[in-house]
Design a protein around this motif. Structure first.
Motif, PDB file in Angstrom:
ATOM      1  N   ALA A  13      17.248   6.558  22.785  1.00  0.00           N
ATOM      2  CA  ALA A  13      17.204   7.508  21.817  1.00  0.00           C
ATOM      3  C   ALA A  13      17.554   7.213  20.258  1.00  0.00           C
ATOM      4  N   ALA A  14      18.766   6.134  20.270  1.00  0.00           N
ATOM      5  CA  ALA A  14      19.164   5.496  18.987  1.00  0.00           C
ATOM      6  C   ALA A  14      17.902   4.479  18.558  1.00  0.00           C
ATOM      7  N   ASN A  15      17.167   4.139  19.422  1.00  0.00           N
ATOM      8  CA  ASN A  15      16.344   3.074  19.072  1.00  0.00           C
ATOM      9  C   ASN A  15      14.837   3.655  19.425  1.00  0.00           C
ATOM     10  N   PRO A  16      14.197   4.478  18.603  1.00  0.00           N
ATOM     11  CA  PRO A  16      13.088   5.018  19.004  1.00  0.00           C
ATOM     12  C   PRO A  16      11.932   3.987  19.406  1.00  0.00           C
ATOM     13  N   PRO A  17      10.961   4.575  20.292  1.00  0.00           N
ATOM     14  CA  PRO A  17       9.840   3.896  20.554  1.00  0.00           C
ATOM     15  C   PRO A  17       8.947   3.107  19.229  1.00  0.00           C
ATOM     16  N   LEU A  18       8.392   2.134  19.578  1.00  0.00           N
ATOM     17  CA  LEU A  18       7.436   1.466  18.328  1.00  0.00           C
ATOM     18  C   LEU A  18       6.205   2.313  18.138  1.00  0.00           C
ATOM     19  N   SER A  19       6.122   2.223  16.758  1.00  0.00           N
ATOM     20  CA  SER A  19       5.042   2.896  16.001  1.00  0.00           C
ATOM     21  C   SER A  19       3.556   2.621  16.786  1.00  0.00           C
ATOM     22  N   PRO A  20       2.615   3.262  16.708  1.00  0.00           N
ATOM     23  CA  PRO A  20       1.209   2.696  17.038  1.00  0.00           C
ATOM     24  C   PRO A  20       0.862   1.438  16.146  1.00  0.00           C
ATOM     25  N   LEU A  21       1.187   1.339  15.281  1.00  0.00           N
ATOM     26  CA  LEU A  21       0.776   0.129  14.279  1.00  0.00           C
ATOM     27  C   LEU A  21       1.537  -1.185  14.985  1.00  0.00           C
ATOM     28  N   ALA A  22       2.941  -0.779  15.088  1.00  0.00           N
ATOM     29  CA  ALA A  22       3.817  -1.847  15.737  1.00  0.00           C
ATOM     30  C   ALA A  22       3.296  -2.240  16.908  1.00  0.00           C
ATOM     31  N   ALA A 244       7.272  -3.957   0.260  1.00  0.00           N
ATOM     32  CA  ALA A 244       6.918  -2.816   1.058  1.00  0.00           C
ATOM     33  C   ALA A 244       6.590  -3.181   2.670  1.00  0.00           C
ATOM     34  N   VAL A 245       5.608  -4.213   2.768  1.00  0.00           N
ATOM     35  CA  VAL A 245       5.175  -4.400   3.998  1.00  0.00           C
ATOM     36  C   VAL A 245       6.386  -5.206   4.589  1.00  0.00           C
ATOM     37  N   THR A 246       7.211  -5.995   3.964  1.00  0.00           N
ATOM     38  CA  THR A 246       8.197  -6.795   4.919  1.00  0.00           C
ATOM     39  C   THR A 246       9.215  -5.859   5.379  1.00  0.00           C
ATOM     40  N   ASP A 247       9.771  -4.883   4.048  1.00  0.00           N
ATOM     41  CA  ASP A 247      11.007  -4.299   4.739  1.00  0.00           C
ATOM     42  C   ASP A 247      10.693  -2.777   5.309  1.00  0.00           C
ATOM     43  N   LEU A 248       9.647  -2.374   5.124  1.00  0.00           N
ATOM     44  CA  LEU A 248       9.417  -1.156   6.026  1.00  0.00           C
ATOM     45  C   LEU A 248       8.636  -1.339   7.149  1.00  0.00           C
ATOM     46  N   LEU A 249       7.866  -2.776   7.391  1.00  0.00           N
ATOM     47  CA  LEU A 249       7.056  -2.712   8.484  1.00  0.00           C
ATOM     48  C   LEU A 249       7.479  -4.018   9.279  1.00  0.00           C
ATOM     49  N   ILE A 250       7.693  -5.194   8.892  1.00  0.00           N
ATOM     50  CA  ILE A 250       7.576  -6.309   9.407  1.00  0.00           C
ATOM     51  C   ILE A 250       8.880  -6.688  10.120  1.00  0.00           C
ATOM     52  N   GLU A 251       9.938  -6.336   9.098  1.00  0.00           N
ATOM     53  CA  GLU A 251      11.351  -6.613   9.746  1.00  0.00           C
ATOM     54  C   GLU A 251      11.764  -5.647  10.709  1.00  0.00           C
ATOM     55  N   PRO A 252      11.467  -4.259  10.727  1.00  0.00           N
ATOM     56  CA  PRO A 252      11.861  -3.462  11.444  1.00  0.00           C
ATOM     57  C   PRO A 252      11.178  -3.771  12.884  1.00  0.00           C
ATOM     58  N   ARG A 253       9.918  -3.945  13.064  1.00  0.00           N
ATOM     59  CA  ARG A 253       9.173  -4.483  14.049  1.00  0.00           C
ATOM     60  C   ARG A 253       9.815  -5.913  14.812  1.00  0.00           C
ATOM     61  N   LEU A 254      10.365  -6.696  13.890  1.00  0.00           N
ATOM     62  CA  LEU A 254      10.585  -7.991  14.586  1.00  0.00           C
ATOM     63  C   LEU A 254      11.959  -7.666  15.146  1.00  0.00           C
ATOM     64  N   ARG A 255      12.966  -6.897  14.217  1.00  0.00           N
ATOM     65  CA  ARG A 255      14.129  -6.525  14.943  1.00  0.00           C
ATOM     66  C   ARG A 255      14.250  -5.665  16.417  1.00  0.00           C
ATOM     67  N   LYS A 256      12.911  -5.060  16.812  1.00  0.00           N
ATOM     68  CA  LYS A 256      12.763  -4.221  17.783  1.00  0.00           C
ATOM     69  C   LYS A 256      12.182  -5.276  19.144  1.00  0.00           C
ATOM     70  N   SER A 257      11.481  -6.171  18.618  1.00  0.00           N
ATOM     71  CA  SER A 257      10.640  -6.780  19.662  1.00  0.00           C
ATOM     72  C   SER A 257      10.841  -8.349  19.771  1.00  0.00           C
ATOM     73  N   THR A 258      11.702  -9.003  18.701  1.00  0.00           N
ATOM     74  CA  THR A 258      11.583 -10.451  18.824  1.00  0.00           C
ATOM     75  C   THR A 258      12.905 -11.033  18.330  1.00  0.00           C
ATOM     76  N   ALA A 259      13.551 -11.441  19.563  1.00  0.00           N
ATOM     77  CA  ALA A 259      14.972 -11.849  19.276  1.00  0.00           C
ATOM     78  C   ALA A 259      14.956 -13.353  18.983  1.00  0.00           C
ATOM     79  N   VAL A 260      15.833 -13.850  18.306  1.00  0.00           N
ATOM     80  CA  VAL A 260      16.221 -15.091  17.705  1.00  0.00           C
ATOM     81  C   VAL A 260      16.885 -16.029  18.822  1.00  0.00           C
TER      82      VAL A 260
END
Length: 530
Positions: A13-22, A244-260
């Motif tokens: 609930a605190a980490n909502p599902p990925l958007s269709p684009l993500a 805009a693309v980096t901060d609003l789309l790319i980094e949020p997606r990476l934090r949800k789906s790609t671990a370092v």
């Protein structure tokens, strides 16, 4: 301690599902990463080019090749003569692969600076006074500025972008993607500083314009800065789009789906600077200032050996422009060595060599990929398949006879498609420009405007084609932080930037044209019809 980059988290609930684009980008990444290893992929593509060249070599085409003024023909690469030429040139294709020497020489200096701790300490000092939220626009802007130093951005700005983001507690792959967007996606933009691309493209545009049937075409002179105002204004637009693309789309997606999951020992630290490190940075800075002052003193005289025969410093023929990579090597080696001795991180010259060796050992995978990439690019160029595509596309655009605005959009799209297959900006423009410039002149569209449309399309898809010579290197940079990163990972990262640039930059060009803002020095939008 290492910076806190969180691993991929489950959906809650605190980490909502990925958007269709993500989710779509994740699918692109999964599919892309199922492709063969990049080295094998280039080998398979080379075999495919061989087979296509054999199949199409018997076909007759009426399209005229602007380079030879003869009907274009596909060369059979499976003929005895072609195979013998390929075998005899196998080594020179590899050693002559332009990005190889650039990367390896630059990495020698960077390797020393990284091994001694100079880069790590320097970035920590910068981060101490730079707002975390402003890292993205600053990084993209630096990537655009790096064009002045030819290809330096690929081997310098992009890996440092990852280091800066990681050290700031942000996802390192977001740093790589933002830097890549500035360096390569914004390749045709510039912050009020001419690049070597300006005179190169203008020269080809002038040659193409003089092919026109108009009697006055033979006297046409294209100013090297004919797109300068447009490309300078474009730089700000690219920074804002990339931010805009980096901060609003790319980094949020990476934090949800790609671990370092890179080696912790190889990742940057964010500990406070020690007294020894501060002393090392001070001494390294002083040494760099002294070296830079001596170099400037050698460059400024009118008879300097660093100038071109015409006395220019920024011309492509100037030794200064040809020495950019050597200068990168020296200006990282000097502060790296001074920092190492001053801070105590190195004790002897053996440590310097160790830093270089460590950097080269990390390039082993890239060298293998570069070998196969070089052979593929050679085969593709020899086959004439890319040239045929460019000529067919230009002919189709001519036959459609669209209104000016639609024609410009078509020019951008044509270039962006051809760019996926032909990496060299000058090679593409030599093919497309020789057809499109005189053709559009007959429609009243100036060579300056046609060239501007070409530059938009040429930059927008640089970042999503694995055939771009530096693409494998960026994959290697990603793998330092995410071990499973591959071609699909990088394409999924860069696809939103590419689409945003293609749409946004094209609209920006159309707005420039509609409002009548000057394109550049001595440029026009309209070619007067006889």
């Amino acid at each position: 301690m290492t910076s806190p980059t969180p691993p991929a988290a489950p959906t809650t609930a605190a980490n909502p599902p990925l958007s269709p684009l993500a989710r779509a980008l994740n699918a692109v990444e999964r599919l892309g990463n199922k492709l063969p290893d990049p080295a094998i992929l280039f080998a398979l593509l080379m075999v495919l080019v061989w087979l296509l060249s054999w199949w199409m070599s018997s076909m007759q085409f009426t399209d005229i090749d602007p380079r030879s003024q003869q009907p274009i023909a596909i060369k059979n690469l499976l003929s005895g003569a072609a195979l013998a030429a390929f075998a005899s040139g196998l080594v020179t294709n590899f050693t002559g692969f332009a990005p190889l020497g650039v990367v390896l020489v630059a990495m020698l200096g960077l390797g020393v600076a990284e091994h001694t701790g100079f880069i790590n300490a320097g970035l920590r000092a910068i981060l101490a006074v730079t707002a975390r939220a402003l890292l993205t626009p600053v990084l993209i802007a630096v990537g655009i500025l790096s064009h002045v130093a030819v290809d330096a951005g690929y081997v310098l700005v992009i890996p440092l972008g990852a280091v800066m983001f990681y050290a700031a507690g942000r996802h390192p792959l977001a740093g790589i993607s933002a830097a890549f967007a500035g360096v390569s996606g914004g390749f045709s933009a510039t912050f009020f500083i001419p690049s070597s691309l300006d005179p190169l493209l203008a020269g080809l545009t002038q040659v193409a314009a003089r092919l026109s049937a108009d009697p006055g075409a033979a006297a046409i002179v294209i100013n090297p800065l004919n797109n300068f105002y447009f490309t300078s204004a474009s730089a700000l637009m690219i920074v804002l789009l990339g931010w805009a693309v980096t901060d609003l789309l790319i980094e949020p997606r990476l934090r949800k789906s790609t671990a370092v999951d890179g080696d912790p020992a190889e990742l940057p630290k964010i500990e406070p600077l020690s007294a020894k490190e501060k002393r090392g940075l001070l001494m390294a800075g002083l040494a760099t200032l002294v070296a830079a002052g001596l170099f400037v003193a050698a460059v400024l005289p009118a008879d300097s050996a660093w100038r071109s025969p015409a006395g220019e410093l920024a011309a492509a023929a100037a030794p200064l422009m040809k020495s950019i990579v050597a200068l990168i090597f020296v200006f990282f080696l000097i502060p790296g060595v001074v920092y190492g001795y001053a801070s105590g991180s190195i004790q002897s010259h053996a440590d310097i060599v160790k830093g270089m060796s460590k950097a080269m050992s990390g390039m082993g995978y890239y060298i293998v990929m570069a070998f196969f990439c070089a052979q593929f690019i050679y085969a593709f160029g020899q086959s004439n398949l890319g040239a045929l595509l460019a000529i067919k596309g230009a002919s189709w655009l001519k036959d459609m006879a669209f209104p000016t605005g639609v024609t410009l959009i078509g020019m951008v799209l044509l270039t962006s498609v051809v760019n996926l297959l032909i990496g060299s900006a000058s090679a593409k423009w030599a093919l497309i420009g020789a057809i499109m410039v005189p053709m559009l002149m007959q429609l009243g569209i100036s060579p300056d405007l046609t060239q501007a449309a070409y530059r938009v399309g040429d930059s927008s898809t640089n970042i999503i084609t694995p055939l771009m010579p530096y693409f494998p290197l960026i994959v290697v940079f990603c793998q330092k932080y995410v071990k499973g990163a591959g071609i699909g990972t990088l394409i999924a990262l860069m696809l939103p930037y590419s689409l945003a640039l293609l749409v946004g930059w094209t609209a920006f060009l159309l707005g420039f044209w509609a409002l009548g803002f000057p394109l550049g020095v001595g440029a026009s939008y309209v070619y007067p019809l006889p």
